[in-house]
Design a protein around this motif. Structure first.
Motif, PDB file in Angstrom:
ATOM      1  N   TRP A 430      40.467  40.838  51.569  1.00 25.31           N
ATOM      2  CA  TRP A 430      40.339  42.219  51.102  1.00 25.31           C
ATOM      3  C   TRP A 430      40.604  42.328  49.606  1.00 25.31           C
ATOM      4  CZ3 TRP A 430      43.962  45.622  48.954  1.00 25.31           C
ATOM      5  CH2 TRP A 430      43.491  46.936  48.778  1.00 25.31           C
ATOM      6  N   ILE A 431      41.633  41.654  49.107  1.00 23.72           N
ATOM      7  CA  ILE A 431      41.973  41.734  47.685  1.00 23.72           C
ATOM      8  C   ILE A 431      40.824  41.230  46.821  1.00 23.72           C
ATOM      9  CG2 ILE A 431      43.473  40.765  45.883  1.00 23.72           C
ATOM     10  CD1 ILE A 431      45.749  40.798  47.984  1.00 23.72           C
ATOM     11  N   ILE A 432      40.281  40.063  47.168  1.00 22.93           N
ATOM     12  CA  ILE A 432      39.192  39.496  46.371  1.00 22.93           C
ATOM     13  C   ILE A 432      37.934  40.350  46.467  1.00 22.93           C
ATOM     14  CG2 ILE A 432      37.619  37.530  46.161  1.00 22.93           C
ATOM     15  CD1 ILE A 432      40.380  37.068  44.957  1.00 22.93           C
ATOM     16  N   SER A 433      37.609  40.824  47.672  1.00 26.24           N
ATOM     17  CA  SER A 433      36.421  41.661  47.846  1.00 26.24           C
ATOM     18  C   SER A 433      36.532  42.948  47.031  1.00 26.24           C
ATOM     19  CB  SER A 433      36.229  42.015  49.324  1.00 26.24           C
ATOM     20  OG  SER A 433      36.118  40.857  50.102  1.00 26.24           O
ATOM     21  N   TYR A 434      37.724  43.518  47.012  1.00 28.57           N
ATOM     22  CA  TYR A 434      37.928  44.777  46.290  1.00 28.57           C
ATOM     23  C   TYR A 434      37.947  44.565  44.779  1.00 28.57           C
ATOM     24  CZ  TYR A 434      40.054  49.193  44.867  1.00 28.57           C
ATOM     25  OH  TYR A 434      40.309  50.393  44.268  1.00 28.57           O
ATOM     26  N   ALA A 435      38.585  43.478  44.338  1.00 27.45           N
ATOM     27  CA  ALA A 435      38.800  43.274  42.902  1.00 27.45           C
ATOM     28  C   ALA A 435      37.626  42.610  42.189  1.00 27.45           C
ATOM     29  CB  ALA A 435      40.058  42.426  42.688  1.00 27.45           C
ATOM     30  N   PHE A 436      36.716  41.993  42.941  1.00 27.74           N
ATOM     31  CA  PHE A 436      35.697  41.151  42.317  1.00 27.74           C
ATOM     32  C   PHE A 436      34.839  41.911  41.300  1.00 27.74           C
ATOM     33  CE2 PHE A 436      31.533  39.068  42.136  1.00 27.74           C
ATOM     34  CZ  PHE A 436      31.920  37.781  41.804  1.00 27.74           C
ATOM     35  N   ASN A 437      34.332  43.092  41.673  1.00 26.71           N
ATOM     36  CA  ASN A 437      33.484  43.846  40.747  1.00 26.71           C
ATOM     37  C   ASN A 437      34.231  44.265  39.495  1.00 26.71           C
ATOM     38  OD1 ASN A 437      31.033  43.724  42.127  1.00 26.71           O
ATOM     39  ND2 ASN A 437      31.569  45.453  43.456  1.00 26.71           N
ATOM     40  N   PHE A 438      35.514  44.594  39.652  1.00 24.22           N
ATOM     41  CA  PHE A 438      36.313  44.938  38.473  1.00 24.22           C
ATOM     42  C   PHE A 438      36.492  43.731  37.559  1.00 24.22           C
ATOM     43  CE2 PHE A 438      37.697  47.933  41.808  1.00 24.22           C
ATOM     44  CZ  PHE A 438      37.453  49.131  41.161  1.00 24.22           C
ATOM     45  N   LEU A 439      36.725  42.569  38.157  1.00 22.92           N
ATOM     46  CA  LEU A 439      36.870  41.344  37.372  1.00 22.92           C
ATOM     47  C   LEU A 439      35.576  40.992  36.644  1.00 22.92           C
ATOM     48  CD1 LEU A 439      38.874  39.124  39.914  1.00 22.92           C
ATOM     49  CD2 LEU A 439      39.719  39.993  37.726  1.00 22.92           C
ATOM     50  N   MET A 440      34.449  41.150  37.325  1.00 20.19           N
ATOM     51  CA  MET A 440      33.166  40.841  36.697  1.00 20.19           C
ATOM     52  C   MET A 440      32.859  41.809  35.557  1.00 20.19           C
ATOM     53  SD  MET A 440      31.654  38.149  38.047  1.00 20.19           S
ATOM     54  CE  MET A 440      29.861  38.293  37.973  1.00 20.19           C
ATOM     55  N   THR A 441      33.290  43.048  35.699  1.00 20.44           N
ATOM     56  CA  THR A 441      33.118  44.011  34.610  1.00 20.44           C
ATOM     57  C   THR A 441      33.969  43.620  33.412  1.00 20.44           C
ATOM     58  OG1 THR A 441      32.697  45.780  36.213  1.00 20.44           O
ATOM     59  CG2 THR A 441      33.294  46.447  33.978  1.00 20.44           C
ATOM     60  N   TRP A 442      35.147  43.123  33.696  1.00 18.74           N
ATOM     61  CA  TRP A 442      36.046  42.656  32.614  1.00 18.74           C
ATOM     62  C   TRP A 442      35.444  41.449  31.902  1.00 18.74           C
ATOM     63  CZ3 TRP A 442      38.931  37.928  33.560  1.00 18.74           C
ATOM     64  CH2 TRP A 442      39.695  37.525  32.447  1.00 18.74           C
ATOM     65  N   SER A 443      35.105  40.406  32.655  1.00 16.08           N
ATOM     66  CA  SER A 443      34.503  39.212  32.081  1.00 16.08           C
ATOM     67  C   SER A 443      33.941  38.333  33.198  1.00 16.08           C
ATOM     68  CB  SER A 443      35.525  38.421  31.263  1.00 16.08           C
ATOM     69  OG  SER A 443      35.004  37.171  30.878  1.00 16.08           O
ATOM     70  N   SER A 444      32.637  38.168  33.216  1.00 13.93           N
ATOM     71  CA  SER A 444      32.024  37.329  34.244  1.00 13.93           C
ATOM     72  C   SER A 444      32.457  35.878  34.088  1.00 13.93           C
ATOM     73  CB  SER A 444      30.497  37.425  34.168  1.00 13.93           C
ATOM     74  OG  SER A 444      30.067  38.742  34.398  1.00 13.93           O
ATOM     75  N   ALA A 445      32.432  35.393  32.839  1.00 14.46           N
ATOM     76  CA  ALA A 445      32.849  34.009  32.584  1.00 14.46           C
ATOM     77  C   ALA A 445      34.324  33.831  32.918  1.00 14.46           C
ATOM     78  CB  ALA A 445      32.588  33.639  31.130  1.00 14.46           C
ATOM     79  N   GLY A 446      35.150  34.795  32.544  1.00 14.74           N
ATOM     80  CA  GLY A 446      36.583  34.723  32.820  1.00 14.74           C
ATOM     81  C   GLY A 446      36.890  34.734  34.299  1.00 14.74           C
ATOM     82  N   THR A 447      36.117  35.517  35.075  1.00 14.11           N
ATOM     83  CA  THR A 447      36.307  35.575  36.526  1.00 14.11           C
ATOM     84  C   THR A 447      36.114  34.205  37.152  1.00 14.11           C
ATOM     85  OG1 THR A 447      35.575  37.882  36.608  1.00 14.11           O
ATOM     86  CG2 THR A 447      35.461  36.609  38.662  1.00 14.11           C
ATOM     87  N   PHE A 448      35.022  33.541  36.795  1.00 15.87           N
ATOM     88  CA  PHE A 448      34.738  32.234  37.386  1.00 15.87           C
ATOM     89  C   PHE A 448      35.658  31.140  36.840  1.00 15.87           C
ATOM     90  CE2 PHE A 448      30.918  34.363  38.836  1.00 15.87           C
ATOM     91  CZ  PHE A 448      30.766  33.813  40.098  1.00 15.87           C
ATOM     92  N   LEU A 449      36.169  31.315  35.645  1.00 13.83           N
ATOM     93  CA  LEU A 449      37.174  30.368  35.141  1.00 13.83           C
ATOM     94  C   LEU A 449      38.468  30.486  35.944  1.00 13.83           C
ATOM     95  CD1 LEU A 449      36.735  30.466  31.247  1.00 13.83           C
ATOM     96  CD2 LEU A 449      36.373  28.497  32.759  1.00 13.83           C
ATOM     97  N   ILE A 450      38.831  31.717  36.303  1.00 15.26           N
ATOM     98  CA  ILE A 450      40.028  31.921  37.139  1.00 15.26           C
ATOM     99  C   ILE A 450      39.827  31.253  38.500  1.00 15.26           C
ATOM    100  CG2 ILE A 450      41.386  33.640  38.396  1.00 15.26           C
ATOM    101  CD1 ILE A 450      40.882  35.558  36.033  1.00 15.26           C
ATOM    102  N   PHE A 451      38.667  31.497  39.108  1.00 17.22           N
ATOM    103  CA  PHE A 451      38.378  30.875  40.401  1.00 17.22           C
ATOM    104  C   PHE A 451      38.372  29.349  40.290  1.00 17.22           C
ATOM    105  CE2 PHE A 451      35.786  34.841  41.784  1.00 17.22           C
ATOM    106  CZ  PHE A 451      36.953  35.481  42.144  1.00 17.22           C
ATOM    107  N   SER A 452      37.799  28.827  39.216  1.00 16.42           N
ATOM    108  CA  SER A 452      37.759  27.375  39.011  1.00 16.42           C
ATOM    109  C   SER A 452      39.166  26.803  38.898  1.00 16.42           C
ATOM    110  CB  SER A 452      36.950  27.052  37.752  1.00 16.42           C
ATOM    111  OG  SER A 452      36.868  25.665  37.543  1.00 16.42           O
ATOM    112  N   SER A 453      40.046  27.509  38.204  1.00 16.19           N
ATOM    113  CA  SER A 453      41.435  27.046  38.056  1.00 16.19           C
ATOM    114  C   SER A 453      42.147  27.011  39.399  1.00 16.19           C
ATOM    115  CB  SER A 453      42.191  27.969  37.093  1.00 16.19           C
ATOM    116  OG  SER A 453      41.581  27.984  35.821  1.00 16.19           O
ATOM    117  N   ILE A 454      41.931  28.048  40.226  1.00  9.00           N
ATOM    118  CA  ILE A 454      42.569  28.088  41.545  1.00  9.00           C
ATOM    119  C   ILE A 454      42.030  26.964  42.429  1.00  9.00           C
ATOM    120  CG2 ILE A 454      42.841  29.458  43.650  1.00  9.00           C
ATOM    121  CD1 ILE A 454      42.830  31.953  41.848  1.00  9.00           C
ATOM    122  N   CYS A 455      40.726  26.689  42.341  1.00  4.16           N
ATOM    123  CA  CYS A 455      40.138  25.588  43.112  1.00  4.16           C
ATOM    124  C   CYS A 455      40.699  24.246  42.644  1.00  4.16           C
ATOM    125  CB  CYS A 455      38.625  25.601  42.982  1.00  4.16           C
ATOM    126  SG  CYS A 455      37.827  27.029  43.753  1.00  4.16           S
TER     127      CYS A 455
END
Length: 488
Positions: A430-455
């Protein structure tokens, strides 16, 4: 299992019995296979296969519910005159229902059994699908979606647990991973057929796998380990005999299950507070940690908003989504085949590393787009990154955390622990589904860098903390991870 891994304080009879049966049966103590041998033969009986197929009908229900909201959005909004906010509530309330189901799943499965819980959940799913199919206003649409979500929350726990408890140890991983494969099939098939039929018809079709499981439950045995837990030992042996074959000597496996279950019940009180004692710390860290990393690696952001990701990257949304389906199904099937060959840890490490690389490539694509560099190349880089992410996730990170969850907790704590782990998974979803669009609005590249770091963090977590459970009985795994010594 190396007996040296059990702490010195563990010298009670169940382990002595296990050592004796282990020696008598030539070192293979988990099974119930051929006569005079362990039951863990290399092949499964027809009853095990049928029981697994009926159980994973619930996994297909899970997948079809997740995939339902994507192809039906325009039809539902037009027919019922819903706003974007109203449809967003319809989509997200599924996860709320799943969290409620997750909280109750372990306790219900402990009280009425694994088979009873699957039947109980399907009743809610059928009522929910019918409420959606015949709804005239948004209220009944939301009620139906909530009920389907509740059933999903129960199924997401009980299906992998049931499969893990009925299968021989040498086949347990592959059979349990069929749960994730059928979720994948449910999502993919619902997405594809939803493009050609109305949303009401699609909801009615959603009741078919529910009915298949509900009727099929009358044909399959209850989990022998649950029967032993509640003291129905004769029924435990009868169920085990059915699962392993009529001519199979199941005395060793039945003794292992009975002795270990009795030993745990003598030494522990199965309360939720007991779960947080030090002796369960390793199992809890592994079970909860894998679910947190699975969800916060961004899977639901990518799955729910794949089309918009491709469009943002300058690629066709429909072609990209179809490509994801084409990659996802065979990679999930490959994970099922490799589970009991390569083991859990190697698949998890490869899978987590692949998701890390996929997110990194997607981040680079959006970064190039922001810098207005290589504009013709960046959309294909995004497609490659998302496909690598999807394929890698399907290979291991999608299903193995559920396999591990079903293996590492002892039977006396499985209800409380399973509810907690499943709740964490759905909360993260739920958290990721809800926050994803807000994160992409902030920075698409930054969003995927965060996901890459967690992976990337997942790779370290698996390497340091996750045990290999391939080829070991549930009792062996749980004894090594959850020392039941005199010091409680």
């Amino acid at each position: 299992m190396d007996r040296g891994s059990i702490e010195e304080g563990e010298t009670s009879s169940p382990f002595l019995v296990k050592d004796r049966t282990h020696e008598i049966r030539g070192g293979d103590d988990g099974g119930g296979g051929g006569e005079g041998q362990s039951g863990d033969s290399s092949s499964a009986t027809l009853v095990v296969v049928m029981s697994t197929l009926i159980a994973v009908s619930g996994s297909y229900v899970f997948g079809s519910a997740v995939g339902y909201s994507s192809p039906t959005q325009s039809g539902i909004m037009q027919d019922l005159d819903l706003s974007v906010a109203e449809y967003s509530l319809f989509g997200s309330i599924l996860t709320i229902g799943a969290m409620i189901g997750a909280i109750m799943s372990g306790r219900i499965a402990d009280y009425i059994g694994r088979r009873g819980t699957m039947g109980f959940s399907e009743i809610f799913c059928i009522i929910g699908w019918l409420a959606i199919a015949f709804s005239k206003v948004s209220l009944w649409l939301d009620v139906g979606r909530l009920l389907v979500g509740y059933g999903m929350g129960l199924l997401s726990y009980v299906v992998p647990v049931y499969i893990a408890e009925i299968t021989p140890k040498n086949l347990r991983g592959g059979f349990t991973t069929v749960h994730q494969f059928m979720i994948c099939c449910g999502v993919s098939v619902t997405y594809l057929i939803g493009a050609f039929i109305s949303w009401r018809t699609l909801a009615l079709i959603g009741t078919i796998p529910c009915l298949i499981q509900l009727l099929g439950l009358f044909l399959i045995p209850e989990s022998p380990r649950w029967l032993a837990k509640i003291g129905r030992l004769k029924e435990c042996e009868a169920a085990l005999q059915r699962l392993r074959g009529g001519n199979t000597d199941i005395s060793g496996e039945a003794a292992d299950i009975r002795d270990y279950t009795e030993f745990l019940q003598q030494h522990s009180e199965a309360s939720i507070f007991e779960l947080f004692q030090w002796k369960y710390a390793h199992s809890l860290i592994v079970g909860v940690g894998l679910m947190v990393l699975q969800q916060f690696g961004g899977v639901n952001g990518v799955a729910f908003y794949a089309s918009s990701i491709f469009i943002s990257a300058g690629f066709s949304g429909s072609i990209g989504t179809i490509a994801m389906v084409v990659v996802q199904v065979p990679m999930t099937a490959l994970g099922v085949l490799l589970m009991d060959i390569s083991g859990r840890r190697p698949l998890l490490l490869v899978s987590a590393a692949g998701t890390c690389l996929g997110c990194l490539l997607a981040a680079m694509s959006f970064l190039l787009q922001d810098l207005h560099t290589w504009m013709n190349f960046s959309p294909f880089l995004a497609l490659t990154g998302v496909l690598i992410y999807t394929g890698s996730f399907s290979l291991g990170m999608g299903g193995i955390p559920w396999v591990i969850m079903s293996e590492v907790f002892p039977i006396n704590m499985k209800g409380s622990a399973g509810s907690l782990v499943t709740l964490v998974s759905w909360l993260g979803s739920w958290i990721i589904s809800y926050a994803f669009n807000f994160l992409m609005t902030w920075s698409s590249a930054g969003t995927f860098l965060i996901f890459s770091s967690i992976c990337g963090l997942t790779v370290l977590f698996v390497a340091k903390l996750v045990p290999e459970t391939k080829g070991r009985t549930l009792e062996e795994i749980q004894a090594s991870m959850n020392p039941v010594s005199g010091n409680k």
